[in-house]
Design a protein around this motif. Structure first.
Motif, PDB file in Angstrom:
ATOM      1  N   ALA A   1       8.138   8.610   7.994  1.00 59.01           N
ATOM      2  CA  ALA A   1       8.323   7.273   7.421  1.00 59.01           C
ATOM      3  C   ALA A   1       7.141   6.864   6.551  1.00 59.01           C
ATOM      4  CB  ALA A   1       8.525   6.242   8.532  1.00 59.01           C
ATOM      5  N   PHE A   2       5.943   7.374   6.885  1.00 58.24           N
ATOM      6  CA  PHE A   2       4.741   6.939   6.182  1.00 58.24           C
ATOM      7  C   PHE A   2       4.062   8.063   5.398  1.00 58.24           C
ATOM      8  CE2 PHE A   2       5.091   3.973   9.812  1.00 58.24           C
ATOM      9  CZ  PHE A   2       5.226   2.789   9.093  1.00 58.24           C
ATOM     10  N   LEU A   3       4.720   9.201   5.257  1.00 62.20           N
ATOM     11  CA  LEU A   3       4.128  10.312   4.517  1.00 62.20           C
ATOM     12  C   LEU A   3       4.654  10.327   3.088  1.00 62.20           C
ATOM     13  CD1 LEU A   3       4.200  13.211   7.146  1.00 62.20           C
ATOM     14  CD2 LEU A   3       2.410  11.513   6.696  1.00 62.20           C
ATOM     15  N   ASP A   4       3.740  10.302   2.134  1.00 63.34           N
ATOM     16  CA  ASP A   4       4.146  10.295   0.733  1.00 63.34           C
ATOM     17  C   ASP A   4       4.564  11.692   0.286  1.00 63.34           C
ATOM     18  OD1 ASP A   4       1.792  11.742   0.309  1.00 63.34           O
ATOM     19  OD2 ASP A   4       0.667   9.999  -0.412  1.00 63.34           O
ATOM     20  N   GLU A   5       4.814  11.854  -1.012  1.00 56.54           N
ATOM     21  CA  GLU A   5       5.309  13.130  -1.529  1.00 56.54           C
ATOM     22  C   GLU A   5       4.313  14.260  -1.321  1.00 56.54           C
ATOM     23  OE1 GLU A   5       6.384  12.579  -5.578  1.00 56.54           O
ATOM     24  OE2 GLU A   5       8.118  11.285  -5.126  1.00 56.54           O
ATOM     25  N   GLN A   6       3.047  13.924  -1.211  1.00 57.09           N
ATOM     26  CA  GLN A   6       2.016  14.943  -0.968  1.00 57.09           C
ATOM     27  C   GLN A   6       1.802  15.195   0.522  1.00 57.09           C
ATOM     28  OE1 GLN A   6       1.462  12.322  -3.322  1.00 57.09           O
ATOM     29  NE2 GLN A   6       2.278  13.832  -4.783  1.00 57.09           N
ATOM     30  N   GLY A   7       2.575  14.509   1.375  1.00 60.09           N
ATOM     31  CA  GLY A   7       2.437  14.677   2.815  1.00 60.09           C
ATOM     32  C   GLY A   7       1.262  13.928   3.394  1.00 60.09           C
ATOM     33  N   GLU A   8       0.720  12.965   2.641  1.00 62.09           N
ATOM     34  CA  GLU A   8      -0.412  12.177   3.094  1.00 62.09           C
ATOM     35  C   GLU A   8       0.054  10.820   3.637  1.00 62.09           C
ATOM     36  OE1 GLU A   8      -3.536  13.230   3.132  1.00 62.09           O
ATOM     37  OE2 GLU A   8      -2.984  15.157   2.242  1.00 62.09           O
ATOM     38  N   PHE A   9      -0.677  10.304   4.621  1.00 59.89           N
ATOM     39  CA  PHE A   9      -0.359   8.996   5.172  1.00 59.89           C
ATOM     40  C   PHE A   9      -0.539   7.930   4.100  1.00 59.89           C
ATOM     41  CE2 PHE A   9      -1.761   5.046   7.280  1.00 59.89           C
ATOM     42  CZ  PHE A   9      -0.622   4.779   8.024  1.00 59.89           C
ATOM     43  N   ASP A  10       0.504   7.127   3.901  1.00 64.58           N
ATOM     44  CA  ASP A  10       0.518   6.123   2.849  1.00 64.58           C
ATOM     45  C   ASP A  10      -0.071   4.818   3.384  1.00 64.58           C
ATOM     46  OD1 ASP A  10       1.138   4.298   0.828  1.00 64.58           O
ATOM     47  OD2 ASP A  10       3.045   5.268   0.349  1.00 64.58           O
ATOM     48  N   ARG A  11      -1.354   4.635   3.186  1.00 64.34           N
ATOM     49  CA  ARG A  11      -2.042   3.454   3.733  1.00 64.34           C
ATOM     50  C   ARG A  11      -1.524   2.166   3.100  1.00 64.34           C
ATOM     51  NH1 ARG A  11      -7.115   4.941   6.140  1.00 64.34           N
ATOM     52  NH2 ARG A  11      -8.165   3.045   5.391  1.00 64.34           N
ATOM     53  N   GLN A  12      -1.213   2.207   1.809  1.00 68.56           N
ATOM     54  CA  GLN A  12      -0.703   1.012   1.140  1.00 68.56           C
ATOM     55  C   GLN A  12       0.651   0.606   1.705  1.00 68.56           C
ATOM     56  OE1 GLN A  12      -0.388   1.363  -3.109  1.00 68.56           O
ATOM     57  NE2 GLN A  12       0.310  -0.741  -3.388  1.00 68.56           N
ATOM     58  N   LEU A  13       1.527   1.581   1.943  1.00 65.36           N
ATOM     59  CA  LEU A  13       2.839   1.280   2.510  1.00 65.36           C
ATOM     60  C   LEU A  13       2.691   0.676   3.906  1.00 65.36           C
ATOM     61  CD1 LEU A  13       5.929   1.470   2.139  1.00 65.36           C
ATOM     62  CD2 LEU A  13       5.817   3.684   3.323  1.00 65.36           C
ATOM     63  N   TRP A  14       1.786   1.212   4.704  1.00 62.97           N
ATOM     64  CA  TRP A  14       1.562   0.663   6.040  1.00 62.97           C
ATOM     65  C   TRP A  14       1.214  -0.820   5.971  1.00 62.97           C
ATOM     66  CZ3 TRP A  14       2.134   2.093  11.079  1.00 62.97           C
ATOM     67  CH2 TRP A  14       1.510   1.281  12.025  1.00 62.97           C
ATOM     68  N   GLN A  15       0.288  -1.164   5.108  1.00 65.55           N
ATOM     69  CA  GLN A  15      -0.119  -2.568   4.999  1.00 65.55           C
ATOM     70  C   GLN A  15       0.996  -3.451   4.452  1.00 65.55           C
ATOM     71  OE1 GLN A  15      -3.973  -2.237   2.835  1.00 65.55           O
ATOM     72  NE2 GLN A  15      -4.888  -2.888   4.775  1.00 65.55           N
ATOM     73  N   GLN A  16       1.828  -2.901   3.605  1.00 65.32           N
ATOM     74  CA  GLN A  16       2.953  -3.665   3.059  1.00 65.32           C
ATOM     75  C   GLN A  16       4.019  -3.938   4.112  1.00 65.32           C
ATOM     76  OE1 GLN A  16       4.367  -1.252  -0.186  1.00 65.32           O
ATOM     77  NE2 GLN A  16       2.806  -1.984  -1.622  1.00 65.32           N
ATOM     78  N   LEU A  17       4.115  -3.061   5.108  1.00 63.12           N
ATOM     79  CA  LEU A  17       5.206  -3.148   6.075  1.00 63.12           C
ATOM     80  C   LEU A  17       4.786  -3.682   7.437  1.00 63.12           C
ATOM     81  CD1 LEU A  17       7.073   0.203   5.303  1.00 63.12           C
ATOM     82  CD2 LEU A  17       7.520  -2.075   4.389  1.00 63.12           C
ATOM     83  N   ASN A  18       3.498  -3.749   7.717  1.00 63.96           N
ATOM     84  CA  ASN A  18       3.042  -4.235   9.015  1.00 63.96           C
ATOM     85  C   ASN A  18       3.225  -5.750   9.116  1.00 63.96           C
ATOM     86  OD1 ASN A  18       1.987  -4.083  11.554  1.00 63.96           O
ATOM     87  ND2 ASN A  18      -0.097  -3.551  10.932  1.00 63.96           N
ATOM     88  N   TYR A  19       3.150  -6.270  10.348  1.00 62.53           N
ATOM     89  CA  TYR A  19       3.446  -7.687  10.574  1.00 62.53           C
ATOM     90  C   TYR A  19       2.531  -8.627   9.802  1.00 62.53           C
ATOM     91  CZ  TYR A  19      -0.570  -8.319  13.768  1.00 62.53           C
ATOM     92  OH  TYR A  19      -1.827  -8.418  14.313  1.00 62.53           O
TER      93      TYR A  19
END
Length: 311
Positions: free
Chosen positions: A196-214
């Protein structure tokens, strides 16, 4: 006629009494659980879920029941709450004791963290596909007062997000050891390797996490549930929140749960409750906290009522 010894008569009577008690108990615990799936337009594949139906559901065709959605954790599935969480036994016991009303529990399955992530649109599928399906196929209330949402770990992350994003849909929320880490998940969290949080390069998407967290939902939620100046009530009521965590959680869930409670109490100071339990990030903690979570939720979620069947 040959007389039976008194001890045998006593044994037979005792056996009959025990058989009667067992029959009464089995009758009292006549809830049922079923596994189903339906085609999800959002996902483009079948959406699996397990449903708990209370005793009497089949016979009470005019009764409309409250519904609680329970979300599983990271890499879990729609069977977890039954197979590992003792949901059926706990619900049976609480209903029989009168602590919660007869209710329907929906336990959906997801390959995501209940977000529209890199692998599937789990959030959109929940709102756009699952909830309409449930309300069309089961006799459950379709208004806010008849719905609750809860979850454990990643499911707690999802439940909190759902309640904060759509306070118009849920009367209460429960988050058990919520994986709502701020600012980012700890290094040992499965979020760092979840599709769910791995981008196309297989890296953890920190920006997506912050966009989706409470934390991304807090300000909009505050505006929705806070009364305007000179008005006594807001257009949308706040969502009472139950939080729990284990004191020795390897992901430091107690610390993050306290952060969550502190953030929510700034918005709704009298409608946040937190319990701490001995133990870690385990089913033992979640089994222990489930009764308290359900008791809390049903202080706000409505009772079954007589109405037209939605089937």
């Amino acid at each position: 006629m040959r007389k039976r010894p008194l001890w045998r008569l006593g044994f037979i009577s005792l056996f009959g009494l025990l058989a009667g008690l067992l029959a009464a108990t089995s009758t009292a615990l006549a809830s049922s659980v079923e596994r189903h799936h339906f085609d999800s337009p959002t996902l483009g594949n079948p959406y699996p879920y397990t449903v708990y139906l209370p005793d009497g559901y089949a016979e009470n065709s005019d009764t409309v029941y409250p519904v609680v959605y329970l979300l599983h954790g990271s890499f879990g599935n729609e069977r977890d709450w039954l197979a590992k969480g003792n949901l059926q036994q706990t619900a049976d016991r609480l209903i029989r004791a009168g602590h919660i009303p007869p209710s329907v529990f929906i336990m959906p399955g997801s390959r995501s963290w209940w977000v529209d992530g890199h692998n599937e649109a789990a959030r959109s599928a929940f709102f756009n596909d699952l909830m309409p399906h449930v309300e069309n196929h089961y006799r459950v209330g379709d208004e806010r007062s008849m719905r609750g949402v809860g979850g454990l770990s990643a499911g707690g992350f999802g439940a909190i997000n759902f309640a904060l994003e759509r306070p118009d849909l849920f009367a209460a929320v429960a988050a058990l050891s919520p994986a709502s880490y701020v600012p980012f998940p700890p290094n040992n969290s499965s979020a760092n390797r979840h599709p769910a949080f791995l981008d196309e390069q297989g890296e953890f998407d920190r920006q997506l996490w912050q966009q989706l967290n409470y934390t991304a939902h807090l300000e909009d939620y505050r505006i929705k549930v806070t009364p305007r100046p000179l008005e006594e009530h807001s257009d949308v009521p706040h969502v009472p929140m139950y939080i729990s965590a284990g004191r020795s959680d390897v992901y430091d869930a107690e610390f993050h749960a306290r952060q969550l409670r502190q953030a929510m109490e700034k918005i709704q100071p009298t409608s946040v409750h937190m319990d701490l339990y001995p133990g870690g990030h385990t089913w033992r903690v979640w089994q222990a906290s489930l009764p308290a979570a359900l008791n809390f939720m049903f202080q706000h979620v409505g009772q079954p009522n007589q109405g037209e069947s939605s089937e």
